[in-house]
Design a protein around this motif. Sequence first.
Motif, PDB file in Angstrom:
ATOM      1  N   GLY A   1      33.435  11.933  19.901  1.00 17.11           N
ATOM      2  CA  GLY A   1      33.313  12.370  18.518  1.00 17.11           C
ATOM      3  C   GLY A   1      32.460  11.458  17.669  1.00 17.11           C
ATOM      4  O   GLY A   1      32.049  11.836  16.567  1.00 17.11           O
ATOM      5  N   ALA A   2      32.165  10.247  18.167  1.00 16.07           N
ATOM      6  CA  ALA A   2      31.325   9.318  17.409  1.00 16.07           C
ATOM      7  C   ALA A   2      29.890   9.816  17.373  1.00 16.07           C
ATOM      8  O   ALA A   2      29.397  10.440  18.317  1.00 16.07           O
ATOM      9  N   ASP A   3      29.199   9.559  16.280  1.00 16.77           N
ATOM     10  CA  ASP A   3      27.795   9.939  16.166  1.00 16.77           C
ATOM     11  C   ASP A   3      26.964   9.055  17.094  1.00 16.77           C
ATOM     12  O   ASP A   3      27.103   7.823  17.102  1.00 16.77           O
ATOM     13  N   LEU A   4      26.082   9.673  17.890  1.00 15.42           N
ATOM     14  CA  LEU A   4      25.320   8.915  18.882  1.00 15.42           C
ATOM     15  C   LEU A   4      24.390   7.892  18.230  1.00 15.42           C
ATOM     16  O   LEU A   4      24.205   6.792  18.757  1.00 15.42           O
ATOM     17  N   GLY A   5      23.803   8.239  17.112  1.00 14.69           N
ATOM     18  CA  GLY A   5      22.923   7.306  16.434  1.00 14.69           C
ATOM     19  C   GLY A   5      23.680   6.088  15.933  1.00 14.69           C
ATOM     20  O   GLY A   5      23.218   4.947  16.063  1.00 14.69           O
ATOM     21  N   GLU A   6      24.865   6.310  15.374  1.00 13.43           N
ATOM     22  CA  GLU A   6      25.673   5.194  14.909  1.00 13.43           C
ATOM     23  C   GLU A   6      26.167   4.355  16.079  1.00 13.43           C
ATOM     24  O   GLU A   6      26.237   3.125  16.001  1.00 13.43           O
ATOM     25  N   LEU A   7      26.476   5.015  17.205  1.00 10.38           N
ATOM     26  CA  LEU A   7      26.897   4.306  18.405  1.00 10.38           C
ATOM     27  C   LEU A   7      25.784   3.395  18.920  1.00 10.38           C
ATOM     28  O   LEU A   7      26.042   2.286  19.390  1.00 10.38           O
ATOM     29  N   ALA A   8      24.547   3.860  18.811  1.00  7.34           N
ATOM     30  CA  ALA A   8      23.398   3.081  19.270  1.00  7.34           C
ATOM     31  C   ALA A   8      22.908   2.096  18.222  1.00  7.34           C
ATOM     32  O   ALA A   8      21.987   1.319  18.486  1.00  7.34           O
TER      33      ALA A   8
ATOM     34  N   VAL B   1      21.456   2.783  15.254  1.00 10.98           N
ATOM     35  CA  VAL B   1      20.181   3.148  14.617  1.00 10.98           C
ATOM     36  C   VAL B   1      20.351   4.204  13.523  1.00 10.98           C
ATOM     37  O   VAL B   1      19.377   4.796  13.083  1.00 10.98           O
ATOM     38  N   GLY B   2      21.566   4.460  13.095  1.00  9.93           N
ATOM     39  CA  GLY B   2      21.773   5.404  11.998  1.00  9.93           C
ATOM     40  C   GLY B   2      22.209   6.773  12.473  1.00  9.93           C
ATOM     41  O   GLY B   2      21.907   7.196  13.584  1.00  9.93           O
ATOM     42  N   ARG B   3      22.885   7.470  11.617  1.00  8.25           N
ATOM     43  CA  ARG B   3      23.486   8.765  11.951  1.00  8.25           C
ATOM     44  C   ARG B   3      22.423   9.782  12.361  1.00  8.25           C
ATOM     45  O   ARG B   3      21.378   9.908  11.723  1.00  8.25           O
ATOM     46  N   GLN B   4      22.726  10.543  13.442  1.00  7.52           N
ATOM     47  CA  GLN B   4      21.792  11.542  13.963  1.00  7.52           C
ATOM     48  C   GLN B   4      22.354  12.960  13.962  1.00  7.52           C
ATOM     49  O   GLN B   4      21.649  13.912  14.239  1.00  7.52           O
ATOM     50  N   GLY B   5      23.640  13.094  13.713  1.00  6.96           N
ATOM     51  CA  GLY B   5      24.236  14.425  13.682  1.00  6.96           C
ATOM     52  C   GLY B   5      24.538  14.994  15.052  1.00  6.96           C
ATOM     53  O   GLY B   5      24.750  16.199  15.194  1.00  6.96           O
ATOM     54  N   VAL B   6      24.561  14.139  16.094  1.00  9.56           N
ATOM     55  CA  VAL B   6      24.918  14.561  17.449  1.00  9.56           C
ATOM     56  C   VAL B   6      26.099  13.700  17.890  1.00  9.56           C
ATOM     57  O   VAL B   6      26.013  12.473  17.902  1.00  9.56           O
ATOM     58  N   ALA B   7      27.203  14.355  18.249  1.00  9.84           N
ATOM     59  CA  ALA B   7      28.431  13.614  18.567  1.00  9.84           C
ATOM     60  C   ALA B   7      28.567  13.383  20.062  1.00  9.84           C
ATOM     61  O   ALA B   7      28.158  14.201  20.892  1.00  9.84           O
ATOM     62  N   ALA B   8      29.162  12.250  20.429  1.00  9.85           N
ATOM     63  CA  ALA B   8      29.507  11.972  21.819  1.00  9.85           C
ATOM     64  C   ALA B   8      30.652  12.881  22.250  1.00  9.85           C
ATOM     65  O   ALA B   8      31.543  13.210  21.459  1.00  9.85           O
ATOM     66  N   VAL B   9      30.617  13.295  23.512  1.00 12.17           N
ATOM     67  CA  VAL B   9      31.687  14.113  24.078  1.00 12.17           C
ATOM     68  C   VAL B   9      32.169  13.436  25.360  1.00 12.17           C
ATOM     69  O   VAL B   9      31.520  12.533  25.881  1.00 12.17           O
ATOM     70  N   ASP B  10      33.318  13.878  25.880  1.00 16.14           N
ATOM     71  CA  ASP B  10      33.849  13.223  27.071  1.00 16.14           C
ATOM     72  C   ASP B  10      33.763  14.083  28.328  1.00 16.14           C
ATOM     73  O   ASP B  10      34.433  13.823  29.320  1.00 16.14           O
ATOM     74  N   SER B  11      32.909  15.115  28.297  1.00 17.97           N
ATOM     75  CA  SER B  11      32.676  15.910  29.504  1.00 17.97           C
ATOM     76  C   SER B  11      31.348  16.643  29.386  1.00 17.97           C
ATOM     77  O   SER B  11      30.906  16.990  28.279  1.00 17.97           O
ATOM     78  N   LEU B  12      30.710  16.874  30.525  1.00 18.15           N
ATOM     79  CA  LEU B  12      29.476  17.649  30.536  1.00 18.15           C
ATOM     80  C   LEU B  12      29.732  19.107  30.174  1.00 18.15           C
ATOM     81  O   LEU B  12      28.874  19.778  29.595  1.00 18.15           O
ATOM     82  N   GLU B  13      30.917  19.600  30.537  1.00 23.25           N
ATOM     83  CA  GLU B  13      31.238  20.989  30.231  1.00 23.25           C
ATOM     84  C   GLU B  13      31.130  21.283  28.739  1.00 23.25           C
ATOM     85  O   GLU B  13      30.761  22.385  28.331  1.00 23.25           O
ATOM     86  N   ALA B  14      31.413  20.287  27.919  1.00 25.90           N
ATOM     87  CA  ALA B  14      31.418  20.493  26.468  1.00 25.90           C
ATOM     88  C   ALA B  14      30.031  20.766  25.911  1.00 25.90           C
ATOM     89  O   ALA B  14      29.901  21.344  24.824  1.00 25.90           O
ATOM     90  N   ILE B  15      28.978  20.370  26.649  1.00 32.96           N
ATOM     91  CA  ILE B  15      27.610  20.564  26.153  1.00 32.96           C
ATOM     92  C   ILE B  15      26.747  21.301  27.175  1.00 32.96           C
ATOM     93  O   ILE B  15      25.525  21.192  27.152  1.00 32.96           O
ATOM     94  N   VAL B  16      27.372  22.053  28.068  1.00 29.54           N
ATOM     95  CA  VAL B  16      26.645  22.670  29.169  1.00 29.54           C
ATOM     96  C   VAL B  16      25.496  23.563  28.706  1.00 29.54           C
ATOM     97  O   VAL B  16      24.466  23.679  29.386  1.00 29.54           O
ATOM     98  N   ASP B  17      25.612  24.184  27.542  1.00 28.34           N
ATOM     99  CA  ASP B  17      24.561  25.076  27.054  1.00 28.34           C
ATOM    100  C   ASP B  17      23.557  24.380  26.133  1.00 28.34           C
ATOM    101  O   ASP B  17      22.639  25.023  25.625  1.00 28.34           O
ATOM    102  N   ASP B  18      23.736  23.073  25.957  1.00 26.30           N
ATOM    103  CA  ASP B  18      22.950  22.381  24.933  1.00 26.30           C
ATOM    104  C   ASP B  18      21.830  21.502  25.472  1.00 26.30           C
ATOM    105  O   ASP B  18      21.030  20.986  24.683  1.00 26.30           O
ATOM    106  N   PHE B  19      21.766  21.287  26.791  1.00 26.42           N
ATOM    107  CA  PHE B  19      20.755  20.370  27.311  1.00 26.42           C
ATOM    108  C   PHE B  19      20.001  20.954  28.500  1.00 26.42           C
ATOM    109  O   PHE B  19      20.483  21.865  29.184  1.00 26.42           O
ATOM    110  N   ASP B  20      18.798  20.409  28.731  1.00 35.13           N
ATOM    111  CA  ASP B  20      17.950  20.816  29.851  1.00 35.13           C
ATOM    112  C   ASP B  20      17.901  19.760  30.945  1.00 35.13           C
ATOM    113  O   ASP B  20      17.812  20.079  32.132  1.00 35.13           O
ATOM    114  N   VAL B  21      17.921  18.490  30.542  1.00 33.45           N
ATOM    115  CA  VAL B  21      17.791  17.380  31.486  1.00 33.45           C
ATOM    116  C   VAL B  21      18.874  16.349  31.194  1.00 33.45           C
ATOM    117  O   VAL B  21      19.125  16.003  30.035  1.00 33.45           O
ATOM    118  N   LEU B  22      19.501  15.859  32.265  1.00 30.93           N
ATOM    119  CA  LEU B  22      20.509  14.811  32.156  1.00 30.93           C
ATOM    120  C   LEU B  22      19.918  13.489  32.650  1.00 30.93           C
ATOM    121  O   LEU B  22      19.242  13.453  33.680  1.00 30.93           O
TER     122      LEU B  22
END
Length: 272
Positions: free
Chosen positions: A46-53, A55-76
């Motif tokens: 649930g943490a913002d990836l930009g804040e985790l890194a 470098v500032g908020r990016q509006g993309v949250a960390a998740v704890d499974s690939l299933e949660a974003i299966v339709d959202d990415f092309d390359v892992l």
Amino acid sequence: MSRTAPRIAIVGVAGRMGRTLVNAVMQDDDAVLAGGIVEPGSSLAGADLGELAGVGRQGVAAVDSLEAIVDDFDVLIDFTAPKVTLANLAFCAEHGKAIVIGTTGLSDDEQAELDGYAERVPTVFAPNMSVGVNLTLKLLETAAKALGDEGYDIEVIESHHRHKVDAPSGTALRMGEVVAGALDRNLKEHGVFERVGQCGPRDPKEIGFATVRAGDIVGEHTVMFATEGERIEITHKASSRMTFARGAVRAARWVAEREAGRYGMSDVLGLD
């Protein structure tokens, strides 16, 4: 699969390399940060990836499974551990995703399993994604062909930070493989990974390895060609994980438009 900017997800965004990869994707105008995965049950879900890194908020949250974003990415992009990587590779095969793998320490059986999946998945696998390291591999091939059978002893020396769990490094092993291949030698037969006590004189066909683990060394590799009267050393030193991360993002952009198969960074960089 997108033929414009590929949507990239990153495994292990809570770790040092994962955070650097997040940063590298955000800096790349031709890539989109689509997601980041932390361990199941992690408090960072649930943490913002930009804040985790950092470098500032990016509006993309960390998740704890690939299933949660299966339709959202092309390359892992995966720089984790062998068993985790193979599980993620199976997921990509099932769901039609490409993958970039920088994980090291895979056994022969795990390498064979990777090859099996690569028949179904566009896969870039390299022990080191640095552009400089992969250019160094080409230099080593040239040097080995010119020097290796003319009385030159060959030694590979590598140094990494105290947290690295495998030795020798995947990059050091790859350097040894390149040199051995150029000389028509088998690294499993001629590689020497330990010298202790009365080990006897050096065999002329040995390819020796020495490992250093200390402090916060990002990665240093030297291949030495030594004979009586002279020594040639080819060295690569990394001072930041960003060099590996940028190479991985470059590989992700490249593999997003490829057919299934196993590729290396030499393919990505057009060195072959």
